[in-house]
Design a protein around this motif. Structure first.
Motif, PDB file in Angstrom:
ATOM      1  N   ILE A  30       0.914  -1.087  -0.026  1.00  0.00           N
ATOM      2  CA  ILE A  30       0.008   0.113  -0.194  1.00  0.00           C
ATOM      3  C   ILE A  30       0.776   1.336   0.109  1.00  0.00           C
ATOM      4  CG2 ILE A  30      -1.540   1.381   1.288  1.00  0.00           C
ATOM      5  CD1 ILE A  30      -2.897  -1.137   0.135  1.00  0.00           C
ATOM      6  N   ASP A  31       0.855   2.177  -0.857  1.00  0.00           N
ATOM      7  CA  ASP A  31       1.512   3.223  -1.148  1.00  0.00           C
ATOM      8  C   ASP A  31       0.206   4.167  -0.404  1.00  0.00           C
ATOM      9  OD1 ASP A  31       2.236   5.890  -1.931  1.00  0.00           O
ATOM     10  OD2 ASP A  31       3.123   4.797  -3.725  1.00  0.00           O
ATOM     11  N   PRO A  50      -4.376   6.491   0.052  1.00  0.00           N
ATOM     12  CA  PRO A  50      -4.058   7.224   0.877  1.00  0.00           C
ATOM     13  C   PRO A  50      -4.690   6.890   2.112  1.00  0.00           C
ATOM     14  CG  PRO A  50      -4.405   8.439  -1.052  1.00  0.00           C
ATOM     15  CD  PRO A  50      -4.935   7.033  -1.336  1.00  0.00           C
ATOM     16  N   THR A  51      -3.863   7.403   3.467  1.00  0.00           N
ATOM     17  CA  THR A  51      -4.292   7.000   4.565  1.00  0.00           C
ATOM     18  C   THR A  51      -6.079   7.521   5.004  1.00  0.00           C
ATOM     19  OG1 THR A  51      -2.316   7.087   5.511  1.00  0.00           O
ATOM     20  CG2 THR A  51      -3.775   7.291   7.109  1.00  0.00           C
ATOM     21  N   PRO A  67      -1.791 -10.569   4.133  1.00  0.00           N
ATOM     22  CA  PRO A  67      -0.946  -9.625   4.865  1.00  0.00           C
ATOM     23  C   PRO A  67      -0.552  -8.301   3.802  1.00  0.00           C
ATOM     24  CG  PRO A  67       0.196 -11.594   4.593  1.00  0.00           C
ATOM     25  CD  PRO A  67      -1.195 -11.723   3.795  1.00  0.00           C
ATOM     26  N   VAL A  68      -0.716  -7.025   4.669  1.00  0.00           N
ATOM     27  CA  VAL A  68      -0.618  -5.687   3.922  1.00  0.00           C
ATOM     28  C   VAL A  68       0.847  -5.126   4.560  1.00  0.00           C
ATOM     29  CG1 VAL A  68      -1.530  -3.690   3.996  1.00  0.00           C
ATOM     30  CG2 VAL A  68      -2.943  -5.396   3.960  1.00  0.00           C
ATOM     31  N   VAL A  69       1.455  -4.727   3.712  1.00  0.00           N
ATOM     32  CA  VAL A  69       2.659  -3.617   3.915  1.00  0.00           C
ATOM     33  C   VAL A  69       2.362  -2.178   3.565  1.00  0.00           C
ATOM     34  CG1 VAL A  69       5.240  -3.368   3.506  1.00  0.00           C
ATOM     35  CG2 VAL A  69       4.159  -5.655   3.964  1.00  0.00           C
ATOM     36  N   THR A  81       3.400   4.743   8.945  1.00  0.00           N
ATOM     37  CA  THR A  81       3.037   4.253  10.297  1.00  0.00           C
ATOM     38  C   THR A  81       1.562   4.581  10.540  1.00  0.00           C
ATOM     39  OG1 THR A  81       5.339   4.870  11.155  1.00  0.00           O
ATOM     40  CG2 THR A  81       3.370   4.561  12.838  1.00  0.00           C
ATOM     41  N   ARG A  82       1.120   5.829  10.206  1.00  0.00           N
ATOM     42  CA  ARG A  82      -0.422   6.336  10.392  1.00  0.00           C
ATOM     43  C   ARG A  82      -1.199   4.974   9.454  1.00  0.00           C
ATOM     44  NH1 ARG A  82       1.965  11.203   9.875  1.00  0.00           N
ATOM     45  NH2 ARG A  82       1.055  11.674   7.871  1.00  0.00           N
ATOM     46  N   ALA A  83      -0.614   4.818   7.939  1.00  0.00           N
ATOM     47  CA  ALA A  83      -1.592   4.026   7.379  1.00  0.00           C
ATOM     48  C   ALA A  83      -1.354   2.545   8.115  1.00  0.00           C
ATOM     49  CB  ALA A  83      -0.892   3.963   6.013  1.00  0.00           C
ATOM     50  N   ALA A  84      -0.322   2.221   8.774  1.00  0.00           N
ATOM     51  CA  ALA A  84      -0.284   0.690   9.224  1.00  0.00           C
ATOM     52  C   ALA A  84      -1.327   0.695  10.421  1.00  0.00           C
ATOM     53  CB  ALA A  84       1.129   0.339   9.665  1.00  0.00           C
TER      54      ALA A  84
END
Length: 136
Positions: A30-31, A50-51, A67-69, A81-84
């Motif tokens: 994820i960008d 976007p977040t 799984p997501v990165v 970090t905010r997206a995670a």
């Protein structure tokens, strides 16, 4: 928390660009940057999310068992970090890619742009030039 717990947790929730490159096809990348960053160049195969859009779009686009990165600009940005955190809130297994797209590019991995896919030689300050792994 002791050192063992701290470092084990970091490895459970963070990954580096070499490991992400090696895991291609087994994770959803994820960008989380804005539209201008995405257009400037992104990791091939990544999804642009976007977040602020994750809570609405992720459940429709990504199987919760996958799984997501997340990644953003680089070490000076906490967007990944905010997206995670957003993905974790939704119950996804998620990791943050350390170094962001900056270190992806600096390690010589490909980037997709409007004119095609491109890459540059690895920066010797971040990765060995003659191999795809730092072997660390």
């Amino acid at each position: 928390m002791n050192a063992l717990d701290f470092f084990a947790a970091r490895l459970r929730f963070q990954t580096d660009v070499s490991d992400v490159h090696a895991a291609a096809g087994t994770v959803v990348l994820i960008d989380s940057r804005g539209e201008a960053g995405w257009r400037q160049g992104h990791i091939p195969g990544a999804l642009h999310m976007p977040t602020a859009e994750i809570a609405d779009r992720a459940p429709l686009a990504i199987d919760p068992a996958t799984p997501v990165v997340t990644y953003c600009w680089g070490p000076g940005c906490n967007g990944a970090t905010r997206a995670a955190l957003e993905f974790a809130t939704l119950g996804y297994q998620v990791k943050e890619m350390l170094g962001g797209i900056e270190y992806w590019i600096r390690e010589g991995f490909p980037v997709e742009t409007a004119t095609g896919t491109t890459s540059q030689p690895a920066d010797p300050l971040t990765a060995p030039r003659d191999t795809i792994s730092c072997e660390c």
